[in-house]
Design an enzyme around this catalytic site. Sequence first.
Site, PDB file in Angstrom:
ATOM      1  N   GLY A   1       9.537  -2.795   0.791  1.00  0.00           N
ATOM      2  CA  GLY A   1       8.157  -2.826   0.294  1.00  0.00           C
ATOM      3  C   GLY A   1       7.242  -2.403   1.422  1.00  0.00           C
ATOM      4  O   GLY A   1       7.463  -2.778   2.581  1.00  0.00           O
ATOM      5  N   LYS A   2       6.229  -1.623   1.090  1.00  0.00           N
ATOM      6  CA  LYS A   2       5.267  -1.209   2.122  1.00  0.00           C
ATOM      7  C   LYS A   2       4.180  -2.292   2.166  1.00  0.00           C
ATOM      8  O   LYS A   2       3.070  -2.115   1.655  1.00  0.00           O
ATOM      9  CB  LYS A   2       4.704   0.172   1.749  1.00  0.00           C
ATOM     10  CG  LYS A   2       4.369   1.034   2.944  1.00  0.00           C
ATOM     11  CD  LYS A   2       4.044   2.438   2.528  1.00  0.00           C
ATOM     12  CE  LYS A   2       3.022   3.088   3.432  1.00  0.00           C
ATOM     13  NZ  LYS A   2       3.338   3.099   4.854  1.00  0.00           N
ATOM     14  N   ILE A   3       4.584  -3.433   2.722  1.00  0.00           N
ATOM     15  CA  ILE A   3       3.773  -4.653   2.673  1.00  0.00           C
ATOM     16  C   ILE A   3       2.908  -4.732   3.925  1.00  0.00           C
ATOM     17  O   ILE A   3       3.404  -4.545   5.042  1.00  0.00           O
ATOM     18  CB  ILE A   3       4.719  -5.871   2.558  1.00  0.00           C
ATOM     19  CG1 ILE A   3       5.481  -5.816   1.227  1.00  0.00           C
ATOM     20  CG2 ILE A   3       3.957  -7.183   2.710  1.00  0.00           C
ATOM     21  CD1 ILE A   3       6.637  -6.785   1.107  1.00  0.00           C
TER      22      ILE A   3
ATOM     23  N   PHE B   1       0.825  -1.200   0.000  1.00  0.00           N
ATOM     24  CA  PHE B   1       0.000   0.000   0.000  1.00  0.00           C
ATOM     25  C   PHE B   1       0.859   1.251   0.000  1.00  0.00           C
ATOM     26  O   PHE B   1       2.088   1.181   0.053  1.00  0.00           O
ATOM     27  CB  PHE B   1      -0.960  -0.025   1.197  1.00  0.00           C
ATOM     28  CG  PHE B   1      -0.326   0.062   2.557  1.00  0.00           C
ATOM     29  CD1 PHE B   1       0.337  -1.022   3.118  1.00  0.00           C
ATOM     30  CD2 PHE B   1      -0.396   1.242   3.294  1.00  0.00           C
ATOM     31  CE1 PHE B   1       0.917  -0.930   4.375  1.00  0.00           C
ATOM     32  CE2 PHE B   1       0.177   1.335   4.556  1.00  0.00           C
ATOM     33  CZ  PHE B   1       0.840   0.246   5.094  1.00  0.00           C
TER      34      PHE B   1
ATOM     35  N   TYR C   1       3.459  -4.724   8.862  1.00  0.00           N
ATOM     36  CA  TYR C   1       3.018  -3.735   9.847  1.00  0.00           C
ATOM     37  C   TYR C   1       2.636  -4.352  11.187  1.00  0.00           C
ATOM     38  O   TYR C   1       2.416  -3.623  12.154  1.00  0.00           O
ATOM     39  CB  TYR C   1       1.934  -2.815   9.246  1.00  0.00           C
ATOM     40  CG  TYR C   1       2.638  -1.757   8.416  1.00  0.00           C
ATOM     41  CD1 TYR C   1       3.002  -0.540   8.964  1.00  0.00           C
ATOM     42  CD2 TYR C   1       3.068  -2.040   7.123  1.00  0.00           C
ATOM     43  CE1 TYR C   1       3.745   0.390   8.246  1.00  0.00           C
ATOM     44  CE2 TYR C   1       3.804  -1.124   6.395  1.00  0.00           C
ATOM     45  CZ  TYR C   1       4.141   0.095   6.969  1.00  0.00           C
ATOM     46  OH  TYR C   1       4.886   1.004   6.263  1.00  0.00           O
TER      47      TYR C   1
END
Length: 313
Positions: free
Chosen positions: A154-156, A33, A160
């Site tokens: 990566g904004k995986i 995202f 989070y």
Amino acid sequence: MPPYAYFRKQFVPLAEAKIGILTHALHYGTACFEGIRGNWNDEQEQLFLFRVKDHYERMLKGCRILKINLPYSADEMCQLTVKLVEKSGYREDVYIRPLAYKSSEAIGVRLHNLDDDFFIIVATLPAYLDAEEGVRCCTSSWRRVDDTMIPARGKITGIYVNSALAKTEANELGFDEAILLNHDGHVSEGSGENIFLVLGGKLVTPQSSDNILMGITRDTVMQLARNEMGIETAERSVDRSELYVADEAFFTGTAAHVSPILEIDHRRIGNGEIGKVTKELQRLYFEVIKGKNPKYLHWCTPAYSKLVKTRQS
Ligand code: PMP
């Protein structure tokens, strides 16, 4: 005007954008995202989307890691974002959340043989950290995930959980934010921000191989420091104890903006007040993201066309 989403190739009211409970990404964190800011400029009655293409280029890199294939280029996603924001009609700062995900309703951990999809939502976002007063931090007992576990570049979504464990631990201990160390003990980043130190008049920030997200605000601040203040940034490994002896420290992030750090692990940073370099970078940064500095207008995409402005006035 209801909030809208771009969902399954259409603009729909947010309340109608729903996914099934078997969706792969919900179970396995198989999505990536972005967080993009739209910054309201009162004088120009314009909402400027900040470095929107850079965000989509980063998202597409994350998609490569996750084997997500989207039928859009970064430019096409920028155009969809502008349309969504324009349609939503906000006259205040907004936060835009695109998400690319494994959309098959299927059980089974894997990345292959699954469908992919993409949506965008736009919302307002209350202050994330106190950029005006500054924040108090602790180093986390949780370590940053390593590139060999889940690549932090990566904004995986699944990654989070690592950030959430650290953030909640910090908040429950009475701190505003956590600073995560790598497995080798070097400083990585905050739960949702990059970190900078001012040491001997220079900026220092952890390098890309220290499991950081390559922040767009991080890059913005480095360029502003070099071009406008003549200050270079060293991207290198940072020891935990350097946090304690720094003259100034601050976080950078799309949600967090430039947020001064006043205390780490119960030690005052510098004299415990917002430092001069941090203050000037903050001033420059806020001017730039609101489209008030002509030199950096190429980073700002206006969401409202002249036609809409005329109709509104
Ligand atoms: N690190 C992490 C883990 C983040 O989630 C974010 C927010 N996207 C950042 C750093 C800052 O990145 P950016 O400046 O691109 O928002």
